[in-house]
Design an enzyme around this catalytic site. Structure first.
Site, mmCIF file in Angstrom:
data_model
loop_
_atom_site.group_PDB
_atom_site.id
_atom_site.type_symbol
_atom_site.label_atom_id
_atom_site.label_comp_id
_atom_site.label_asym_id
_atom_site.label_seq_id
_atom_site.Cartn_x
_atom_site.Cartn_y
_atom_site.Cartn_z
ATOM 1 N N ASP A 185 7.226 13.367 -7.264
ATOM 2 C CA ASP A 185 7.749 12.071 -6.827
ATOM 3 C C ASP A 185 9.228 11.896 -7.177
ATOM 4 O O ASP A 185 9.639 12.196 -8.293
ATOM 5 C CB ASP A 185 6.992 10.923 -7.527
ATOM 6 C CG ASP A 185 5.511 10.901 -7.201
ATOM 7 O OD1 ASP A 185 4.962 11.962 -6.861
ATOM 8 O OD2 ASP A 185 4.905 9.811 -7.294
ATOM 9 N N HIS A 187 10.891 8.868 -5.629
ATOM 10 C CA HIS A 187 10.961 7.418 -5.559
ATOM 11 C C HIS A 187 12.376 6.850 -5.468
ATOM 12 O O HIS A 187 12.766 5.978 -6.261
ATOM 13 C CB HIS A 187 10.225 6.793 -6.746
ATOM 14 C CG HIS A 187 8.742 6.709 -6.513
ATOM 15 N ND1 HIS A 187 8.203 6.076 -5.427
ATOM 16 C CD2 HIS A 187 7.697 7.197 -7.210
ATOM 17 C CE1 HIS A 187 6.897 6.172 -5.463
ATOM 18 N NE2 HIS A 187 6.558 6.861 -6.532
ATOM 19 N N ASP A 214 6.251 10.992 -1.873
ATOM 20 C CA ASP A 214 6.843 9.852 -2.578
ATOM 21 C C ASP A 214 8.352 10.006 -2.770
ATOM 22 O O ASP A 214 8.875 9.932 -3.884
ATOM 23 C CB ASP A 214 6.125 9.578 -3.908
ATOM 24 C CG ASP A 214 4.822 8.804 -3.684
ATOM 25 O OD1 ASP A 214 4.380 8.749 -2.511
ATOM 26 O OD2 ASP A 214 4.256 8.264 -4.647
ATOM 27 N N ARG A 218 10.613 1.870 -4.635
ATOM 28 C CA ARG A 218 10.874 1.626 -6.058
ATOM 29 C C ARG A 218 12.318 1.871 -6.473
ATOM 30 O O ARG A 218 12.952 1.004 -7.016
ATOM 31 C CB ARG A 218 9.961 2.467 -6.947
ATOM 32 C CG ARG A 218 8.510 2.065 -6.809
ATOM 33 C CD ARG A 218 7.752 2.360 -8.101
ATOM 34 N NE ARG A 218 6.541 1.570 -8.147
ATOM 35 C CZ ARG A 218 5.329 1.996 -7.805
ATOM 36 N NH1 ARG A 218 5.174 3.221 -7.381
ATOM 37 N NH2 ARG A 218 4.302 1.202 -7.873
ATOM 38 N N ASN A 246 1.703 8.985 -0.808
ATOM 39 C CA ASN A 246 1.105 7.693 -0.461
ATOM 40 C C ASN A 246 2.158 6.614 -0.197
ATOM 41 O O ASN A 246 1.849 5.567 0.348
ATOM 42 C CB ASN A 246 0.113 7.236 -1.546
ATOM 43 C CG ASN A 246 0.781 6.927 -2.851
ATOM 44 O OD1 ASN A 246 1.656 7.668 -3.305
ATOM 45 N ND2 ASN A 246 0.401 5.825 -3.472
ATOM 46 N N HIS A 298 -0.140 15.708 -2.531
ATOM 47 C CA HIS A 298 0.432 14.626 -3.312
ATOM 48 C C HIS A 298 -0.523 14.054 -4.359
ATOM 49 O O HIS A 298 -0.180 13.921 -5.526
ATOM 50 C CB HIS A 298 0.933 13.509 -2.404
ATOM 51 C CG HIS A 298 1.537 12.372 -3.179
ATOM 52 N ND1 HIS A 298 2.756 12.490 -3.801
ATOM 53 C CD2 HIS A 298 1.075 11.144 -3.496
ATOM 54 C CE1 HIS A 298 3.016 11.377 -4.460
ATOM 55 N NE2 HIS A 298 2.023 10.534 -4.278
ATOM 56 N N ARG A 369 -6.624 2.387 -9.336
ATOM 57 C CA ARG A 369 -5.651 2.203 -8.273
ATOM 58 C C ARG A 369 -6.228 1.427 -7.094
ATOM 59 O O ARG A 369 -5.489 0.797 -6.359
ATOM 60 C CB ARG A 369 -5.194 3.552 -7.734
ATOM 61 C CG ARG A 369 -4.257 4.324 -8.632
ATOM 62 C CD ARG A 369 -3.839 5.563 -7.881
ATOM 63 N NE ARG A 369 -3.197 6.550 -8.727
ATOM 64 C CZ ARG A 369 -1.873 6.644 -8.886
ATOM 65 N NH1 ARG A 369 -1.080 5.803 -8.264
ATOM 66 N NH2 ARG A 369 -1.355 7.580 -9.645
ATOM 67 N N HIS A 396 2.021 12.181 -7.928
ATOM 68 C CA HIS A 396 1.347 10.888 -7.820
ATOM 69 C C HIS A 396 1.241 10.093 -9.113
ATOM 70 O O HIS A 396 1.119 8.880 -9.084
ATOM 71 C CB HIS A 396 -0.049 11.108 -7.222
ATOM 72 C CG HIS A 396 -0.736 9.874 -6.706
ATOM 73 N ND1 HIS A 396 -0.071 8.885 -6.018
ATOM 74 C CD2 HIS A 396 -2.029 9.477 -6.761
ATOM 75 C CE1 HIS A 396 -0.939 7.939 -5.678
ATOM 76 N NE2 HIS A 396 -2.127 8.268 -6.124
#
Lengths: 684, 166
Positions: A185, A187, A214, A218, A246, A298, A369, A396
């Site tokens: 990730d 982000h 990802d 964020r 995701n 992922h 989650r 993830h």
């Protein structure tokens, strides 16, 4: 020497301890004290992590709950012709118009009417993208330049066309390069991507990369991260493998910041850019297999996932993976079995992108989650065996060290966004697999390591992080104030205003949707009276939620505040032209959707009042960004408690000065805490 | 009379329950796999984070009491809980008060300078008692040395170490 050390060590009377003996006893005492001090710090570090993670996942849970609710609404509305067409239209944006999309080659329309102004000073791109142009882009983004919307759309268009030709599963080989790098990730954190390129070089024939999803949400630079990765892919399509995460999902982007960033950076063209990105995301491959030995996905796997059916399904159907594909055909004998197959396929994609490994055997729904599953070591074993893989690499989940092994070393988590929750919260890492046996080598990093600023000590770092986590937690507590008070009062039958510590903890456990160690945090959250009873009003520290533009009562604002993120998602769905404005009716509808979904009690009259008070210039339109940003947490003196928390507001400028800002925000965070409750920082 | 005995018993029960919950929470934040086990190397951290101040030797004794027959490297919660409950109920390994800790530093400060040099602290902490590892030493020095004076003003340092969480 005057001072005698009265330790409880048995010692013969009348015999003075020798100086050496006293020194040894003194040293032991200091050593054990110090070890206790460090242990307490470590416990603080751990629960700080628990707070951050728990808050993150409870947000995801909200999002998925809301989504299930949307699904049932859409289904209901499609049956009811006299329903509210407005809502159906708003939801249409998340439904794949795939019949149309397949016919028109270009979902974003013509670019001819978008001209490059002569005043434009940013980077220029010409297709096809070359390695030189990738470098140009990297330099330009470093200098905080913005890519012109026309170039961006051209790049996205080219990326989509190339991605369309890819299979659902990438097959990477190290036969030429002898090595490959896997990143987790990112982000929207450009500095982490730059750190990886700095340490590991840019993608090339000798230097292939897998980016495991990802890329966006964020962080403040999602557009730049995604653009560079897609440019790399275009320049080296055989050496850059992009997996969907995701967050490569329109509905997630509504809530977690990517759409907001697009609107901010490409105001007038935001709709086009959003659609182009969504298209690209829906064409991203779902997994990469390296040398037929290592599977990179992922989230993970489940007992439903099979490589065979993954290879067959139509991945492009899922513009948002959060909802099952809608059925367009009506009737037909085989429609039932087709629908079942569709659901089965959808579940596989969801599991691939959302699952986490756990040590429990079997496959269980991911309750933390709210989506995907928890898969156990037995699931991993049988999956790897069936497909003759040796290792599953997934991302993830943020990990303190940037990576973590599970399931006897057969699952390796890799996460590449350092300082994910806050400065100092975690390292980032990437994996290098090299040689014929794909030997694993993990490289860890911190994005802004070499700073000129004085290095913080371990204690200071933890205090900073803890202060920031506690503030997030306090906001969550405040948002549930009335529910908590009600629960406290159940234990306080004599209305003394106090309850036992045990009752306070169990009330927190019952009402709050975050799973944190309340007994450890208790001393930082509430005050005790002399009988060691919790004065439960102090849970809220006399703080309250106010709204700058609305004078409605505590409870109404508290509810809106509590569901602020979910409301934002709903608003953004209504706001189809990305204008940032919605009508009064839409605002009220958004609130009613929320009410029905969450079973909160808010009267239509109250919502109408809020809506009215938000319509500042009385033109029937509400600026919802302003509405969302106008929440304030204040103490009884009216001092703003939220101020330093808005430090991300100007994230663009944050990039260069990140070190100084981090320290400044730390200090202000600490100062803030000190003014509210002196004991927080002094405690160790 | 009977009523107050009942009440006392009730209080003892609730104290017992609270202590067990507290232990559970402390254990859980170190239980990465959520399977009610923790790495044996973390037991010391858990025990100490619960406010106990044992020596390394005492900690080893505790470990012997609860470790598995085969060397798994993990400690199970069901073994840890009763031992830790007993320790907390009996209030064992309570840290000594601040003035005693201060006195310990004064013993090491042979010349009564009011401070220790870096070399002095390093020597005592790595050569006497239950010696620090290199990592422990560096971490301690980084927070104990006064950045302006370059020495350990132990009176200030003691107050940093002894700030009580409760």
């Amino acid at each position: 020497m005057g001072c005698s050390l009265s330790l409880k060590t048995p010692k013969p009377k009348n015999v003075e301890l020798s100086r050496t003996e006293r020194k040894i006893i003194a040293a032991i005492l200091i050593q054990k004290w110090y070890r206790m001090y460090v242990a307490r710090l470590e416990a603080r570090r751990r629960y700080t992590w628990t707070i951050f993670q728990s808050i993150e996942y409870s947000g995801e849970q909200d999002q998925l709950k809301l989504h299930n609710f949307f699904n049932s609404m859409i289904n209901q509305l499609s049956l009811d012709v006299n329903g509210q067409p407005k809502i159906a239209r708003a939801f249409a944006s998340t439904q794949r118009p795939h019949v149309i999309a397949k016919e028109t080659s270009d979902v974003i329309g013509s670019l001819d009417d978008i001209h490059i102004e002569s005043t434009y000073t940013g980077p220029h791109l010409t297709l096809p993208i070359t390695h030189a142009q990738v470098k140009t882009l990297i330099q330009a983004f470093k200098a905080k330049q913005r890519l012109h919307v026309r170039y961006l759309l051209e790049l996205l268009n080219a990326a989509r066309k190339l991605l369309q030709q890819q299979k659902n599963i990438n097959y990477a080989s190290t036969s030429i390069s002898k090595q490959i790098t896997v990143c987790g990730d990112l982000h929207g954190k450009l500095e982490d991507l730059y750190m990886i390129f700095h340490k590991n070089g840019l993608p090339s024939v000798d230097n292939p990369f897998v980016f495991n999803g990802d890329f966006v949400d964020r962080g403040p630079s999602s557009i730049e991260v995604a653009t560079i990765l897609l440019a790399c892919f275009l320049a080296s399509p055989n050496e850059v493998f992009l997996n969907r995460g995701n967050h490569e999902d329109h509905v997630m982007n509504l809530r977690y910041g990517f759409i907001k960033e697009i609107i901010k950076k490409y105001k007038n063209n935001a709709v086009k850019v959003t659609n182009a990105f969504s298209e690209v995301f829906s064409w991203l491959p779902l997994a990469t297999v390296i040398d037929n030995k290592v599977l990179v996905v992922h989230g993970g796997i489940s007992d439903h996932v099979s490589m065979k059916s993954l290879a067959r399904l139509d991945r492009h159907k899922y513009i948002s993976v959060l909802r099952p594909p809608t059925i367009t055909e009506v009737g037909g004998l085989d429609s039932m079995s087709m629908e079942l197959q569709r659901l089965e396929e959808w579940k596989q994609v969801l599991d691939l992108l959302w699952s986490d490994p756990k040590s429990h055997m079997g496959c269980n729904p991911n309750t933390f989650r709210g989506g995907g599953c928890y898969f156990g070591p037995d699931v991993t074993d049988s999956f790897l065996e069936e497909h003759k893989f040796q290792l599953l690499i997934r991302s993830h989940e943020c990990k303190p060290e940037g990576f973590e092994y599970n399931h006897n070393g057969k699952v390796l988590t890799i996460f590449s966004a350092s300082n994910y929750y806050d400065i100092g919260s975690n390292k980032g890492a990437y994996i290098k697999l090299s040689g014929p046996d794909l030997q694993i080598h993990i490289v860890q990093f911190l994005a802004n390591e070499c700073s000129g600023v004085r290095k913080l000590t371990f204690t200071q770092r933890i205090s900073c992080l803890e202060a920031s986590a506690m503030q997030d937690l306090r906001e969550k507590i405040l948002a549930l104030k009335s529910d908590l008070l009600e629960e406290f009062k159940k234990h306080d039958t004599e209305e003394k205003g106090t309850i036992t510590i045990g009752d306070w903890c169990s009330a927190m456990e019952t009402v709050m949707d975050v799973d944190v160690p309340w007994r450890m945090l208790r001393s930082k959250l509430v005050k005790l009276n002399s009988d060691k009873q919790v004065i439960y009003d102090t849970t809220f520290e006399q703080l309250q939620i106010l709204h700058r533009y609305s004078e409605n009562g505590d409870s109404v604002m508290e509810l809106l505040y509590r569901y602020k993120d979910s409301l934002e998602t709903i608003f953004r769905i209504f706001d189809k032209d990305n204008s940032g404005y919605i009508s009064m009716t839409e605002f009220q509808e958004a609130c009613s959707i929320l009410i029905r979904h969450t079973s909160v009690s808010l009267l239509p009259g109250q919502i109408k009042d809020v809506a009215k008070s938000l319509d500042l210039n009385k033109d029937g339109q509400i600026d919802f960004n302003e509405f969302l940003e106008a929440f304030r947490i204040v103490d009884q003196r009216g001092l703003d408690y939220t101020a330093d928390h808005l430090r991300e507001a100007d994230s663009e400028e944050e990039f260069d000065n990140i070190d100084t800002i981090s320290l400044a925000s730390c200090n202000s965070g600490m100062g803030l805490k000190r003014s509210v409750e002196p004991s927080i920082l002094c405690s160790a | 009379m009977a009523a107050s005995t009942d009440e006392a018993k009730e209080n003892a029960d609730s104290l017992f329950n609270e202590i067990q919950r507290k232990i559970t929470e402390a254990f859980d934040i170190f239980d990465h796999e959520s399977n009610k086990t923790v790495d044996v190397r973390e037991i010391g951290t858990i025990v100490r984070s619960l406010g106990c101040c044992p020596t390394e030797g005492e900690l080893q004794d505790m470990l012997h009491e609860i470790e598995e027959e085969e060397n798994t490297g993990y400690i199970r919660f069901e073994k840890f809980l009763p031992m830790m409950t007993k320790i907390l109920m009996e209030r064992r390994y309570k840290p000594s008060p601040e003035d005693i800790l201060l006195k310990a530093f004064q013993v090491l400060d042979v010349e009564m300078k009011g401070y220790l040099t870096r070399e002095e602290l390093e020597k005592y902490m790595t050569e006497e008692g239950e010696p620090f590892t290199q990592d422990e030493l560096e971490e301690m020095l980084s927070s104990a040395i006064d950045p302006d004076k370059g020495t350990i003003l132990y009176k200030d340092y003691v107050s940093e170490l002894t700030v009580d969480e409760q």
